[in-house]
Structures are given as structure tokens and as C-alpha cells.
Design a protein around this motif. Structure first.
Motif, PDB file in Angstrom:
ATOM      1  N   LYS A   1      11.434   3.058   2.673  1.00  0.00           N
ATOM      2  CA  LYS A   1      12.859   2.696   2.670  1.00  0.00           C
ATOM      3  C   LYS A   1      13.206   1.813   1.478  1.00  0.00           C
ATOM      4  O   LYS A   1      14.325   1.849   0.982  1.00  0.00           O
ATOM      5  CB  LYS A   1      13.281   2.065   3.992  1.00  0.00           C
ATOM      6  CG  LYS A   1      12.701   0.731   4.315  1.00  0.00           C
ATOM      7  CD  LYS A   1      13.236   0.275   5.665  1.00  0.00           C
ATOM      8  CE  LYS A   1      12.587  -0.977   6.148  1.00  0.00           C
ATOM      9  NZ  LYS A   1      13.091  -1.363   7.463  1.00  0.00           N
ATOM     10  N   ILE A   2      12.251   1.049   0.973  1.00  0.00           N
ATOM     11  CA  ILE A   2      12.472   0.251  -0.229  1.00  0.00           C
ATOM     12  C   ILE A   2      12.646   1.173  -1.436  1.00  0.00           C
ATOM     13  O   ILE A   2      13.548   0.984  -2.252  1.00  0.00           O
ATOM     14  CB  ILE A   2      11.306  -0.736  -0.446  1.00  0.00           C
ATOM     15  CG1 ILE A   2      11.298  -1.770   0.687  1.00  0.00           C
ATOM     16  CG2 ILE A   2      11.399  -1.416  -1.805  1.00  0.00           C
ATOM     17  CD1 ILE A   2      10.046  -2.595   0.748  1.00  0.00           C
TER      18      ILE A   2
ATOM     19  N   SER B   1      10.558  -5.899   4.853  1.00  0.00           N
ATOM     20  CA  SER B   1      11.178  -4.732   4.215  1.00  0.00           C
ATOM     21  C   SER B   1      12.704  -4.752   4.302  1.00  0.00           C
ATOM     22  O   SER B   1      13.371  -4.379   3.333  1.00  0.00           O
ATOM     23  CB  SER B   1      10.619  -3.440   4.815  1.00  0.00           C
ATOM     24  OG  SER B   1      10.833  -3.395   6.207  1.00  0.00           O
ATOM     25  N   ASN B   2      13.285  -5.188   5.419  1.00  0.00           N
ATOM     26  CA  ASN B   2      14.754  -5.220   5.514  1.00  0.00           C
ATOM     27  C   ASN B   2      15.357  -6.229   4.535  1.00  0.00           C
ATOM     28  O   ASN B   2      16.394  -5.964   3.922  1.00  0.00           O
ATOM     29  CB  ASN B   2      15.204  -5.529   6.932  1.00  0.00           C
ATOM     30  CG  ASN B   2      14.988  -4.366   7.863  1.00  0.00           C
ATOM     31  OD1 ASN B   2      14.916  -3.215   7.437  1.00  0.00           O
ATOM     32  ND2 ASN B   2      14.863  -4.642   9.147  1.00  0.00           N
ATOM     33  N   ALA B   3      14.718  -7.371   4.371  1.00  0.00           N
ATOM     34  CA  ALA B   3      15.200  -8.368   3.412  1.00  0.00           C
ATOM     35  C   ALA B   3      15.074  -7.839   1.986  1.00  0.00           C
ATOM     36  O   ALA B   3      15.951  -8.068   1.150  1.00  0.00           O
ATOM     37  CB  ALA B   3      14.425  -9.668   3.571  1.00  0.00           C
ATOM     38  N   ILE B   4      14.003  -7.109   1.714  1.00  0.00           N
ATOM     39  CA  ILE B   4      13.814  -6.522   0.387  1.00  0.00           C
ATOM     40  C   ILE B   4      14.895  -5.485   0.106  1.00  0.00           C
ATOM     41  O   ILE B   4      15.473  -5.448  -0.980  1.00  0.00           O
ATOM     42  CB  ILE B   4      12.408  -5.917   0.257  1.00  0.00           C
ATOM     43  CG1 ILE B   4      11.350  -7.023   0.328  1.00  0.00           C
ATOM     44  CG2 ILE B   4      12.272  -5.120  -1.040  1.00  0.00           C
ATOM     45  CD1 ILE B   4       9.930  -6.523   0.462  1.00  0.00           C
ATOM     46  N   VAL B   5      15.200  -4.646   1.097  1.00  0.00           N
ATOM     47  CA  VAL B   5      16.251  -3.627   0.931  1.00  0.00           C
ATOM     48  C   VAL B   5      17.598  -4.289   0.672  1.00  0.00           C
ATOM     49  O   VAL B   5      18.352  -3.869  -0.203  1.00  0.00           O
ATOM     50  CB  VAL B   5      16.305  -2.688   2.156  1.00  0.00           C
ATOM     51  CG1 VAL B   5      17.557  -1.831   2.135  1.00  0.00           C
ATOM     52  CG2 VAL B   5      15.066  -1.812   2.201  1.00  0.00           C
ATOM     53  N   ARG B   6      17.922  -5.358   1.411  1.00  0.00           N
ATOM     54  CA  ARG B   6      19.187  -6.072   1.170  1.00  0.00           C
ATOM     55  C   ARG B   6      19.216  -6.681  -0.230  1.00  0.00           C
ATOM     56  O   ARG B   6      20.245  -6.649  -0.904  1.00  0.00           O
ATOM     57  CB  ARG B   6      19.396  -7.151   2.232  1.00  0.00           C
ATOM     58  CG  ARG B   6      19.779  -6.589   3.586  1.00  0.00           C
ATOM     59  CD  ARG B   6      20.280  -7.669   4.528  1.00  0.00           C
ATOM     60  NE  ARG B   6      19.362  -8.779   4.668  1.00  0.00           N
ATOM     61  CZ  ARG B   6      18.401  -8.872   5.586  1.00  0.00           C
ATOM     62  NH1 ARG B   6      18.228  -7.896   6.451  1.00  0.00           N
ATOM     63  NH2 ARG B   6      17.632  -9.935   5.643  1.00  0.00           N
TER      64      ARG B   6
ATOM     65  N   ALA C   1      16.061   1.537  -3.666  1.00  0.00           N
ATOM     66  CA  ALA C   1      16.005   1.306  -5.104  1.00  0.00           C
ATOM     67  C   ALA C   1      16.533   2.512  -5.873  1.00  0.00           C
ATOM     68  O   ALA C   1      17.217   2.357  -6.880  1.00  0.00           O
ATOM     69  CB  ALA C   1      14.575   0.984  -5.528  1.00  0.00           C
ATOM     70  N   LYS C   2      16.226   3.698  -5.382  1.00  0.00           N
ATOM     71  CA  LYS C   2      16.710   4.918  -6.031  1.00  0.00           C
ATOM     72  C   LYS C   2      18.244   4.972  -5.982  1.00  0.00           C
ATOM     73  O   LYS C   2      18.896   5.227  -6.985  1.00  0.00           O
ATOM     74  CB  LYS C   2      16.110   6.132  -5.339  1.00  0.00           C
ATOM     75  CG  LYS C   2      16.544   7.454  -5.870  1.00  0.00           C
ATOM     76  CD  LYS C   2      15.705   7.874  -7.017  1.00  0.00           C
ATOM     77  CE  LYS C   2      16.017   9.316  -7.349  1.00  0.00           C
ATOM     78  NZ  LYS C   2      15.478   9.704  -8.609  1.00  0.00           N
TER      79      LYS C   2
ATOM     80  N   PHE D   1       0.850  -1.173   0.000  1.00  0.00           N
ATOM     81  CA  PHE D   1       0.000   0.000   0.000  1.00  0.00           C
ATOM     82  C   PHE D   1       0.893   1.234   0.000  1.00  0.00           C
ATOM     83  O   PHE D   1       1.933   1.264   0.655  1.00  0.00           O
ATOM     84  CB  PHE D   1      -0.930  -0.014   1.208  1.00  0.00           C
ATOM     85  CG  PHE D   1      -1.854  -1.197   1.188  1.00  0.00           C
ATOM     86  CD1 PHE D   1      -2.881  -1.271   0.271  1.00  0.00           C
ATOM     87  CD2 PHE D   1      -1.672  -2.247   2.072  1.00  0.00           C
ATOM     88  CE1 PHE D   1      -3.722  -2.371   0.232  1.00  0.00           C
ATOM     89  CE2 PHE D   1      -2.508  -3.341   2.051  1.00  0.00           C
ATOM     90  CZ  PHE D   1      -3.540  -3.408   1.127  1.00  0.00           C
ATOM     91  N   GLU D   2       0.514   2.249  -0.716  1.00  0.00           N
ATOM     92  CA  GLU D   2       1.340   3.423  -0.993  1.00  0.00           C
ATOM     93  C   GLU D   2       1.891   4.110   0.253  1.00  0.00           C
ATOM     94  O   GLU D   2       3.029   4.543   0.273  1.00  0.00           O
ATOM     95  CB  GLU D   2       0.525   4.431  -1.816  1.00  0.00           C
ATOM     96  CG  GLU D   2       1.322   5.635  -2.253  1.00  0.00           C
ATOM     97  CD  GLU D   2       2.377   5.327  -3.301  1.00  0.00           C
ATOM     98  OE1 GLU D   2       3.410   6.010  -3.314  1.00  0.00           O
ATOM     99  OE2 GLU D   2       2.172   4.414  -4.110  1.00  0.00           O
ATOM    100  N   HIS D   3       1.138   4.218   1.313  1.00  0.00           N
ATOM    101  CA  HIS D   3       1.560   5.029   2.460  1.00  0.00           C
ATOM    102  C   HIS D   3       2.147   4.214   3.613  1.00  0.00           C
ATOM    103  O   HIS D   3       2.182   4.663   4.743  1.00  0.00           O
ATOM    104  CB  HIS D   3       0.397   5.890   2.945  1.00  0.00           C
ATOM    105  CG  HIS D   3      -0.084   6.827   1.883  1.00  0.00           C
ATOM    106  ND1 HIS D   3       0.673   7.900   1.450  1.00  0.00           N
ATOM    107  CD2 HIS D   3      -1.201   6.830   1.127  1.00  0.00           C
ATOM    108  CE1 HIS D   3       0.016   8.532   0.491  1.00  0.00           C
ATOM    109  NE2 HIS D   3      -1.115   7.897   0.272  1.00  0.00           N
ATOM    110  N   ASN D   4       2.620   3.044   3.336  1.00  0.00           N
ATOM    111  CA  ASN D   4       3.283   2.216   4.341  1.00  0.00           C
ATOM    112  C   ASN D   4       4.704   2.741   4.534  1.00  0.00           C
ATOM    113  O   ASN D   4       5.472   2.827   3.584  1.00  0.00           O
ATOM    114  CB  ASN D   4       3.305   0.759   3.856  1.00  0.00           C
ATOM    115  CG  ASN D   4       3.901  -0.196   4.851  1.00  0.00           C
ATOM    116  OD1 ASN D   4       4.639   0.181   5.748  1.00  0.00           O
ATOM    117  ND2 ASN D   4       3.587  -1.460   4.690  1.00  0.00           N
ATOM    118  N   PRO D   5       5.101   3.112   5.772  1.00  0.00           N
ATOM    119  CA  PRO D   5       6.459   3.640   5.979  1.00  0.00           C
ATOM    120  C   PRO D   5       7.556   2.646   5.605  1.00  0.00           C
ATOM    121  O   PRO D   5       8.649   3.048   5.226  1.00  0.00           O
ATOM    122  CB  PRO D   5       6.494   3.984   7.462  1.00  0.00           C
ATOM    123  CG  PRO D   5       5.332   3.304   8.076  1.00  0.00           C
ATOM    124  CD  PRO D   5       4.329   3.054   7.000  1.00  0.00           C
TER     125      PRO D   5
END
Length: 92
Positions: free
Chosen positions: A20-21, A66-71, A25-26, A12-16
Motif C-alpha cells: 500500500k505504500i 504503514s498507515n502513517a507512512i501512507v498519510r 507513492a505511485k 522486506f519486499e513481500h510485506n503486504p
């Protein structure tokens, strides 16, 4: 920007946690498509078994939390965002 196959983030768009993902990605120059899990039957077949968000869908399978996705995104980076050594990777 680099695209490692098709990457989809169901969230969902407004999930904090989603923010960070997007930032990772940026910095990593990795693109993905954000999808609404409510509007996608594919998410419920291939996504998080408990229906939690965010969830990254890759060619290899889903990545949860989210942390696994960021890694995962950092490892796809062409600018060594994850680090060149195991020590640097642990400092991220």
C-alpha cells in the motif's frame, strides 16, 4: 516523479503493508528507495526503536506504521491526494 529529499523505506519486499505504500507513492508521484533492514546498520541506529517494518526515513526523522507512512506520502503529493480540506483529508 517528486522526491521530497531522500526518502528510504526499510522493509522486506513481500510485506503486504509495503504494497500500500508503493501504491500511494505511485499515485502521489513520490519516489523513495526501498532498503533491506537486515543489510543496513543505519536502520538500527535511526529506524523504528523496536525494529519493526515498514519504516520511512525522512530528513525530519523516521515515520512508523504503514498507515502513517501512507498519510505522509499523500501529504507530499502534488495532486492533492490527501485532500484540499480537512473534511477531504478525513475521507482518505
Amino acid at each position: 516523479m517528486q522526491s521530497a529529499g531522500q526518502l528510504y523505506v526499510y522493509n522486506f519486499e513481500h510485506n503486504p503493508r509495503y504494497n500500500k505504500i508503493r501504491v500511494a507513492a505511485k499515485y502521489a508521484n513520490v519516489t523513495f528507495e526501498q532498503k533491506d533492514p537486515v543489510e543496513s546498520e543505519a536502520y538500527y541506529k535511526n529506524g523504528h526503536p523496536m525494529g519493526r517494518h515498514p519504516c520511512l526515513i525522512t530528513a525530519d526523522g523516521p515515520v512508523f506504521e504503514s498507515n502513517a507512512i501512507v498519510r505522509h506520502i499523500a501529504r507530499l503529493s502534488t495532486n492533492n491526494l490527501y485532500g484540499k480540506t480537512t473534511y477531504e483529508a478525513s475521507s482518505v
